[in-house]
Design an enzyme around this catalytic site. Structure first.
Site, PDB file in Angstrom:
ATOM      1  N   HIS A  99       0.810  -1.219   0.000  1.00  0.00           N
ATOM      2  CA  HIS A  99       0.000   0.000   0.000  1.00  0.00           C
ATOM      3  C   HIS A  99       0.840   1.265   0.000  1.00  0.00           C
ATOM      4  O   HIS A  99       0.405   2.326   0.429  1.00  0.00           O
ATOM      5  CB  HIS A  99      -1.016  -0.030   1.141  1.00  0.00           C
ATOM      6  CG  HIS A  99      -2.246  -0.774   0.729  1.00  0.00           C
ATOM      7  ND1 HIS A  99      -2.175  -2.011   0.151  1.00  0.00           N
ATOM      8  CD2 HIS A  99      -3.556  -0.449   0.757  1.00  0.00           C
ATOM      9  CE1 HIS A  99      -3.400  -2.423  -0.143  1.00  0.00           C
ATOM     10  NE2 HIS A  99      -4.261  -1.490   0.207  1.00  0.00           N
ATOM     11  N   ASP A 163      -5.495   4.853  10.073  1.00  0.00           N
ATOM     12  CA  ASP A 163      -6.923   4.990   9.742  1.00  0.00           C
ATOM     13  C   ASP A 163      -7.447   3.763   9.002  1.00  0.00           C
ATOM     14  O   ASP A 163      -8.649   3.537   8.926  1.00  0.00           O
ATOM     15  CB  ASP A 163      -7.139   6.215   8.830  1.00  0.00           C
ATOM     16  CG  ASP A 163      -6.885   7.503   9.571  1.00  0.00           C
ATOM     17  OD1 ASP A 163      -6.801   7.474  10.803  1.00  0.00           O
ATOM     18  OD2 ASP A 163      -6.769   8.551   8.902  1.00  0.00           O
ATOM     19  N   GLU A 274      -9.212  13.786  15.242  1.00  0.00           N
ATOM     20  CA  GLU A 274      -8.713  14.096  13.894  1.00  0.00           C
ATOM     21  C   GLU A 274      -9.490  15.308  13.366  1.00  0.00           C
ATOM     22  O   GLU A 274     -10.197  15.992  14.118  1.00  0.00           O
ATOM     23  CB  GLU A 274      -8.863  12.894  12.947  1.00  0.00           C
ATOM     24  CG  GLU A 274      -7.863  11.781  13.203  1.00  0.00           C
ATOM     25  CD  GLU A 274      -7.638  10.855  12.016  1.00  0.00           C
ATOM     26  OE1 GLU A 274      -8.158  11.142  10.910  1.00  0.00           O
ATOM     27  OE2 GLU A 274      -6.944   9.833  12.192  1.00  0.00           O
TER      28      GLU A 274
HETATM   29  P1  FAD Z   1       4.337  -1.752   1.851  1.00  0.00           P
HETATM   30  O1  FAD Z   1       3.765  -0.719   0.981  1.00  0.00           O
HETATM   31  O2  FAD Z   1       4.290  -3.124   1.375  1.00  0.00           O
HETATM   32  O3  FAD Z   1       5.829  -1.346   2.256  1.00  0.00           O
HETATM   33  C1  FAD Z   1       6.163  -0.028   2.651  1.00  0.00           C
HETATM   34  C2  FAD Z   1       7.674   0.099   2.886  1.00  0.00           C
HETATM   35  O4  FAD Z   1       8.031  -0.651   4.036  1.00  0.00           O
HETATM   36  C3  FAD Z   1       8.513  -0.460   1.739  1.00  0.00           C
HETATM   37  O5  FAD Z   1       9.705   0.269   1.645  1.00  0.00           O
HETATM   38  C4  FAD Z   1       8.802  -1.870   2.192  1.00  0.00           C
HETATM   39  O6  FAD Z   1       9.980  -2.389   1.609  1.00  0.00           O
HETATM   40  C5  FAD Z   1       8.929  -1.692   3.693  1.00  0.00           C
HETATM   41  N1  FAD Z   1       8.503  -2.881   4.424  1.00  0.00           N
HETATM   42  C6  FAD Z   1       7.347  -3.560   4.303  1.00  0.00           C
HETATM   43  N2  FAD Z   1       7.310  -4.576   5.178  1.00  0.00           N
HETATM   44  C7  FAD Z   1       8.476  -4.529   5.855  1.00  0.00           C
HETATM   45  C8  FAD Z   1       9.052  -5.312   6.882  1.00  0.00           C
HETATM   46  N3  FAD Z   1       8.414  -6.356   7.415  1.00  0.00           N
HETATM   47  N4  FAD Z   1      10.269  -4.973   7.345  1.00  0.00           N
HETATM   48  C9  FAD Z   1      10.942  -3.916   6.840  1.00  0.00           C
HETATM   49  N5  FAD Z   1      10.457  -3.153   5.861  1.00  0.00           N
HETATM   50  C10 FAD Z   1       9.240  -3.444   5.381  1.00  0.00           C
HETATM   51  N6  FAD Z   1      -0.294   5.599   7.284  1.00  0.00           N
HETATM   52  C11 FAD Z   1      -0.441   6.138   8.503  1.00  0.00           C
HETATM   53  O7  FAD Z   1       0.538   6.333   9.210  1.00  0.00           O
HETATM   54  N7  FAD Z   1      -1.676   6.484   8.967  1.00  0.00           N
HETATM   55  C12 FAD Z   1      -2.802   6.253   8.262  1.00  0.00           C
HETATM   56  O8  FAD Z   1      -3.885   6.552   8.729  1.00  0.00           O
HETATM   57  C13 FAD Z   1      -2.690   5.647   6.991  1.00  0.00           C
HETATM   58  N8  FAD Z   1      -3.772   5.375   6.263  1.00  0.00           N
HETATM   59  C14 FAD Z   1      -3.636   4.775   5.050  1.00  0.00           C
HETATM   60  C15 FAD Z   1      -4.776   4.460   4.315  1.00  0.00           C
HETATM   61  C16 FAD Z   1      -4.670   3.842   3.090  1.00  0.00           C
HETATM   62  C17 FAD Z   1      -5.926   3.508   2.310  1.00  0.00           C
HETATM   63  C18 FAD Z   1      -3.393   3.555   2.561  1.00  0.00           C
HETATM   64  C19 FAD Z   1      -3.250   2.921   1.224  1.00  0.00           C
HETATM   65  C20 FAD Z   1      -2.239   3.874   3.275  1.00  0.00           C
HETATM   66  C21 FAD Z   1      -2.352   4.479   4.528  1.00  0.00           C
HETATM   67  N9  FAD Z   1      -1.240   4.807   5.287  1.00  0.00           N
HETATM   68  C22 FAD Z   1      -1.379   5.356   6.525  1.00  0.00           C
HETATM   69  C23 FAD Z   1       0.117   4.617   4.757  1.00  0.00           C
HETATM   70  C24 FAD Z   1       0.671   3.259   5.155  1.00  0.00           C
HETATM   71  O9  FAD Z   1       0.903   3.207   6.538  1.00  0.00           O
HETATM   72  C25 FAD Z   1       2.011   3.006   4.475  1.00  0.00           C
HETATM   73  O10 FAD Z   1       1.911   3.167   3.092  1.00  0.00           O
HETATM   74  C26 FAD Z   1       2.513   1.605   4.797  1.00  0.00           C
HETATM   75  O11 FAD Z   1       3.854   1.487   4.412  1.00  0.00           O
HETATM   76  C27 FAD Z   1       1.693   0.557   4.074  1.00  0.00           C
HETATM   77  O12 FAD Z   1       1.898  -0.700   4.651  1.00  0.00           O
HETATM   78  P2  FAD Z   1       2.128  -1.945   3.718  1.00  0.00           P
HETATM   79  O13 FAD Z   1       2.060  -3.136   4.596  1.00  0.00           O
HETATM   80  O14 FAD Z   1       1.234  -1.920   2.556  1.00  0.00           O
HETATM   81  O15 FAD Z   1       3.639  -1.667   3.303  1.00  0.00           O
END
Ligand code: FAD
Length: 520
Positions: A99, A163, A274
């Site tokens: 994400h 969120d 918020e």
């Molecule tokens: P990915 O997109 O898969 O990875 C993100 C980064 O972290 C990459 O660099 C990846 O290599 C690294 N990574 C992933 N897993 C690991 C691991 N296990 N160890 C080390 N590195 C790792 N953020 C907030 O803070 N607050 C919010 O309210 C919020 N709301 C959101 C709502 C939506 C609909 C979306 C799409 C995103 C939101 N986000 C929010 C952002 C979100 O927290 C970040 O984009 C987060 O990185 C997504 O998590 P993911 O598991 O999809 O990570």
């Protein structure tokens, strides 16, 4: 002679090309020979999936996708790549739920690790831990929504959220994890006690604030640069059954921020605070009160925005059913001290799960209309309290006047709840605001809801912040050059660089962040 030289050069270059090809083609087979409990995928479907993310703008195909079954699968893959040395050009990206917005979890030509396939340790809730708070041990690839459901079986839940809960622990801890609870409990990275990490050299290390503290703090907010989070221990608190969820409107930005700041500074007010901006030409004006009930239906029906930009303060109070009267009384007391437009008080009561999983409810609706898998040129900023009025005047008054195809969140948090030993970069002041432009672009539109227009609007916002020297930091940062990254980290750059040289000296990890190039 010239002919000989030409033929020799062609022969020499061909030899290099053949060697390089042999080298590249031998990489998959050398990976294939690794003794893994899980497996590697090389098929087009897996590679295309790993090349996509929520941002829907960047797509870099990896060479392979690892589906790890255990921590040792991850460690031996990374160790193998580390031992190949800098000449292999292979990099590794952990992919949580994908994400990210700009390819941060992608690895062009490298190996993407699908963290969700890591099912160890099995989630385990620890209730009886003496004087310490209860906690849960989870895999780094676990989704927060699953943690919520599991911990609720014990009447417990994590204290700090995002969120949206369909994100992994490793993904949010690599950034910070911020939501309406952060003013009280800090971001998610302030609510972790212990981590298990696989570093860029393939070592498996357990760490906490006391034990291997430098690695622990490096990884939190570390944008995946120092290691892969394979396990985390997350602090829990008693979970409520219900949530009273309240929205009120302001037309006066000063009154809005004064009330927000007062609420986050006082003890025992709300459990979640918020806010968001309603720019009048958006559908949000009518949307903001959907499924909410007006306190005074007659007055509410007469309320008109008169073309003004409005600011919605959103609050939530947790309660259990038997405490409803006390909760209502407390809420009334807090509301009586606020200066919102009286006819705009709306509230509803929902279960704790429905409240926390609220964005997923919107996701289901948007998916059904084909509006979820569109480009998301989001911009998230952290703005010092002293500059928020200046920012609002220019951005909401001049730049974002026409439309916003998605919510614009705005709420303050307390810096004291953030640990300055972690890698995340935040403004210097005691209170700063998160302002999130969560825009969706309409594919192939060339109008104001098109990608190009939104990107140029984001650029104007960033340029204004820069030229007015507001001391703004990007959250979920994205830059293209190391010079920009240096500026982002400011005085923390040297520490970041030094940590990189210790924990991932060949710059194998998280290449999609575009901070370092293998090898530095
Ligand atoms: P990915 O997109 O898969 O990875 C993100 C980064 O972290 C990459 O660099 C990846 O290599 C690294 N990574 C992933 N897993 C690991 C691991 N296990 N160890 C080390 N590195 C790792 N953020 C907030 O803070 N607050 C919010 O309210 C919020 N709301 C959101 C709502 C939506 C609909 C979306 C799409 C995103 C939101 N986000 C929010 C952002 C979100 O927290 C970040 O984009 C987060 O990185 C997504 O998590 P993911 O598991 O999809 O990570």
């Amino acid at each position: 002679n010239i002919l000989f030289l030409k033929s020799f050069t062609i022969l020499f270059l061909s030899c290099i090309a053949i060697r390089l090809n042999l080298c590249l083609s031998s990489i998959p087979s050398s990976l294939k020979s690794l003794p893994l409990g899980g497996h590697l995928n090389f098929d087009e479907v897996s590679l295309s999936h790993a090349a996509r993310d929520f941002g829907n703008r960047y797509q870099y195909h990896p060479m392979a996708v690892l589906q790890p079954e255990s921590v040792s699968d991850i460690a031996s893959t990374i160790k193998h790549i580390w031992l190949m040395g800098p000449s292999s050009h292979l990099t590794v990206a952990a992919r949580g739920h994908g994400h990210s917005l700009q390819g941060q979890a992608q690895a062009h030509g490298g190996v993407v690790i699908n963290m969700e396939s890591l099912k160890v340790p099995e989630m385990q809730v620890h209730v009886d831990v003496g004087n310490s708070p209860p906690y849960v041990d989870v895999s780094g690839g676990e989704l927060w929504i699953n943690i919520l459901h599991e911990t609720l079986r014990y009447g417990l839940a994590p204290r700090s959220w995002t969120d949206y809960l369909h994100l992994t622990v490793g993904g949010t801890l690599s950034n910070a994890g911020v939501s309406g609870q952060a003013f009280r409990h800090g971001p998610q990275i302030s609510n972790v006690q212990l981590l298990e990490i696989v570093t860029g050299t393939g070592e498996v290390v357990n760490c906490s604030a006391e034990n291997n503290g430098d690695l622990f703090h490096s990884v939190l907010g570390g944008l995946g640069q120092f290691g892969i989070i394979t396990r985390a221990r997350i602090v829990l608190e008693p979970a409520p059954a219900m949530v009273k969820w309240i929205r009120v409107l302001y037309s006066d930005f000063t009154a809005f921020t004064r009330d927000q700041e007062r609420l986050i500074s006082a003890e025992n007010t709300f459990d979640y605070i918020e806010g968001f901006v309603i720019i009048n030409r958006t559908g949000l004006l009518n949307n903001w009160r959907l499924s909410f009930n007006p306190q005074d239906p007659v007055q509410a029906s007469h309320f008109k925005s008169d073309g003004r930009t409005l600011f919605c303060l959103e609050m939530a109070k947790y309660f259990n059913v038997e405490e409803i009267d006390a909760a209502n009384q407390e809420v009334e007391e807090h509301l009586s001290r606020l200066s919102y437009i009286p006819s705009t008080l709306f509230s509803t009561e929902v279960t704790f799960v429905d409240f926390l999983d609220r964005v997923h409810i919107s996701e289901v609706k948007l998916r059904s209309k084909g509006l979820w898998d569109v480009p998301h040129p989001w911009l998230n900023l952290l703005i010092p309290k002293s500059q928020i009025h200046n920012f609002a005047e220019v951005v909401f008054g001049n730049i974002l006047t026409e439309t916003s195809n998605g919510p614009v969140l705005i709420y303050p948090v307390n810096k004291s709840k953030w640990d300055n030993r972690t890698s995340v970069v935040i403004p210097e002041e005691a209170i700063f605001y998160l302002v999130a432009f969560l825009t969706s672009a309409v594919p192939s539109s060339t109008g104001t809801d098109g990608l190009e227009h939104i990107l140029s609007q984001n650029k104007r916002i960033l340029e204004f912040c820069e030229s007015a020297q507001l001391g703004v930091k990007q959250y979920l940062p994205h830059y293209n050059t190391q010079q920009e990254w240096r500026a982002h980290f400011g005085p923390h750059w040297e520490t970041f660089l030094q940590r990189k040289s210790v924990y991932d000296p060949l710059a194998i990890l998280a290449p999609g962040q575009r901070i370092f190039q293998k090898a530095i």
